[in-house]
Write a protein that holds these residues in place. Structure first.
Motif, short mmCIF file in Angstrom:
data_model
loop_
_atom_site.label_atom_id
_atom_site.label_comp_id
_atom_site.label_asym_id
_atom_site.label_seq_id
_atom_site.Cartn_x
_atom_site.Cartn_y
_atom_site.Cartn_z
N SER A 254 0.84 -1.21 0.00
CA SER A 254 0.00 0.00 0.00
C SER A 254 0.87 1.25 0.00
N ALA A 255 0.70 2.13 1.01
CA ALA A 255 1.39 3.41 1.02
C ALA A 255 2.72 3.37 1.75
N THR A 490 -1.94 4.87 5.25
CA THR A 490 -1.41 6.20 4.95
C THR A 490 0.10 6.20 4.76
N GLY A 491 0.81 5.20 5.25
CA GLY A 491 2.25 5.17 5.17
C GLY A 491 2.97 5.95 6.25
#
Length: 501
Positions: A254-255, A490-491
């Motif tokens: 993902s992020a 969101t990372g």
């Protein structure tokens, strides 16, 4: 004589306890164990238990009868139901149609001599029989054809290596057959589980298989369930085929792109020490001695006072020359596996590292083996046991090694076992906890719980509230050197006080 009897009694009790502990973790899958289970039932319910010496106690027998037997019977019944449902060619809609048309034909068609109902019932039964014969005939034809295709195909070319959360082609394809009317062919992968299967018709009239795994997996076989259904949904013909191919799905990152905190944990400066190697900063200054390199002479100082001095690297030792990393598995550990993957692929663990995971306790030091351990850490047939102690034993219990543990940001039994490992291990620990969504604690209205329900086929996400996570970090963070929380959605990274890093 009395001493020998007491000793035999103690040995018998010890054997009973050992067998009871092993039996609790098994489901008696083999035929011999089923025979022993039936014998235990008879012993626990009859009077022969007091006459026949047997290593199982009455308590263990009752445990087997009340817990293991019902779970096993439920699994066998579910498996038998799936098998019988596959053999029955009518769907629920087709069964209702058959019963309704038969009742209408007997009651009104023949009983009341209603010609309209008679004609409609005959038409309904004719359509049902036509769909049934087309479905079964096409299903038997395709079953044999697919088995020949799989037997003649090169399995080494069909190895599946994909990433979770994205559509990927597996290389498996079948020719589209259109000469059978009113029927269509579809299939899905049922092992490994949690894989959405799609079919796409290409320009060469081939049905291409595309999959979207929701979680990581590692398997040496793939089981597909094929089904042939008519366009009206009245009948179906299904079967399962197993193919010996390797299937590896890595977790979706993902992020999460980089982990700078891990680099600072492993790339520490040396500590000045006389027993170390000259690998530190050039801080040691002494008079020139024969044999010193000319490059180390301080020429500017010599120009001022005409004295030859040299500047040499000081002797120092590093706190961590090797980094150990381990992945703890739990129910919602997909985010933790993704963070461990990013740490390996970006080189955040340094140059000298060893990695392991639950189910793969042997340390590995190359990237491909470490990624395979991440993919295989999710058990498809049952959960893995806690293996951090065995991993540290294989890696060598050196006090200078730094161990980084990846875990899900939730309270689970593995964290309780981690506390015992930290107290018994002489090295330093860092805990990296990962979640899919870090949010505030909310109490939605009752109607939102039913109207805004998450899709059951979506990827299982692990949500952590700030209050619960702060309590967990306070409880666990006191025993480790540092903690880090990573939000995969969101990372962003957070420290032990949930402040953004």
């Amino acid at each position: 004589m009395l001493y020998c009897q007491q000793r035999q009694s103690r040995n018998l009790d010890r054997t009973r306890n050992l067998v009871a502990g092993r039996v609790r973790n098994s489901l008696l899958p083999h035929r011999k164990r089923w025979m022993s289970l039936i014998f235990l039932i008879s012993l626990s319910l009859g009077e022969a238990r007091d006459k026949i010496p047997f290593p199982y106690s009455r308590k263990t027998s009752l445990l087997l009868v009340t817990q293991i037997l019902p779970n096993t019977m439920v699994k066998l019944c579910a498996k038998a139901w799936r098998y019988l449902a596959g053999l029955f060619p009518l769907t629920l809609q087709g069964t209702i149609t058959l019963l309704f048309t038969s009742w209408a034909l007997s009651e009104y068609g023949y009983g009341a001599m209603d010609l309209v109902v008679f004609a409609l019932a005959i038409c309904g039964l004719s359509i049902l029989v036509c769909c049934l014969f087309c479905t079964v005939g096409f299903g038997i034809f395709m079953q044999r054809k697919i088995r020949r295709e799989i037997a003649n195909s090169d399995t080494s070319l069909n190895n599946i290596e994909v990433e979770a959360g994205y559509p990927n082609e597996t290389g498996f394809s079948l020719p589209a057959v259109s000469f059978f009317p009113l029927v269509r062919l579809a299939w899905k992968i049922i092992y490994p589980d949690e894989i959405a299967t799609l079919t796409r018709l290409d320009s060469e009239n081939q049905l291409r298989e595309e999959i979207i795994p929701s979680r990581r997996c590692l398997s040496e076989r793939v089981v597909r369930e094929f089904s042939v259904r008519d366009v009206l949904g009245l009948s179906q013909f299904s079967w399962r085929l197993e193919q010996a191919v390797s299937c590896k799905a890595l977790p979706q990152v993902s992020a999460v792109k980089q982990l700078p905190i891990l680099r600072s944990l492993t790339a520490e400066d040396g500590i000045p020490h006389n027993t170390g190697d000259p690998e530190g900063d050039r801080m040691e200054i002494r008079p020139y001695a024969p044999g010193d390199s000319v490059k180390n002479i301080m020429w500017k100082v010599y120009a001022r006072n005409r004295q030859l001095n040299v500047r040499l690297p000081e002797r120092s030792v590093f706190q961590s020359k090797r980094t150990l990393a381990y992945l703890l598995t739990s129910k919602h550990d997909e985010a933790a596996a993704a963070v461990a993957r990013v740490a390996l692929e970006t080189g955040a663990l340094g140059e000298d590292w060893a990695f392991g995971a639950d189910g793969f306790e042997s340390p590995v030091s190359d990237l491909s083996s470490a990624l395979q351990a991440i993919a295989g850490s999710r058990s498809l047939d049952g959960g893995h046991d806690y293996g951090l102690d065995r991993f540290l034993g294989h890696a060598g219990n050196h006090g200078s090694a730094h161990c980084i543990v990846f875990a899900a940001a939730e309270k689970n039994p593995s964290l309780e076992l981690l506390k015992n490992t930290i107290s018994s291990y002489s090295g330093q620990f860092s805990l990296i906890m990962a979640t899919d969504s870090l949010q505030e604690e909310q109490n939605p209205a009752w109607w939102k719980k039913y109207l805004l329900r998450r899709d059951s086929n979506a990827q299982p996400l692990s949500h952590s509230t700030r209050h619960a996570l702060l309590h967990l970090l306070t409880e666990v963070g006191q025993q480790v050197e540092s903690t880090l929380v990573v939000d995969r959605e969101t990372g962003f990274s957070f420290d032990q006080y949930l402040r953004k890093v």
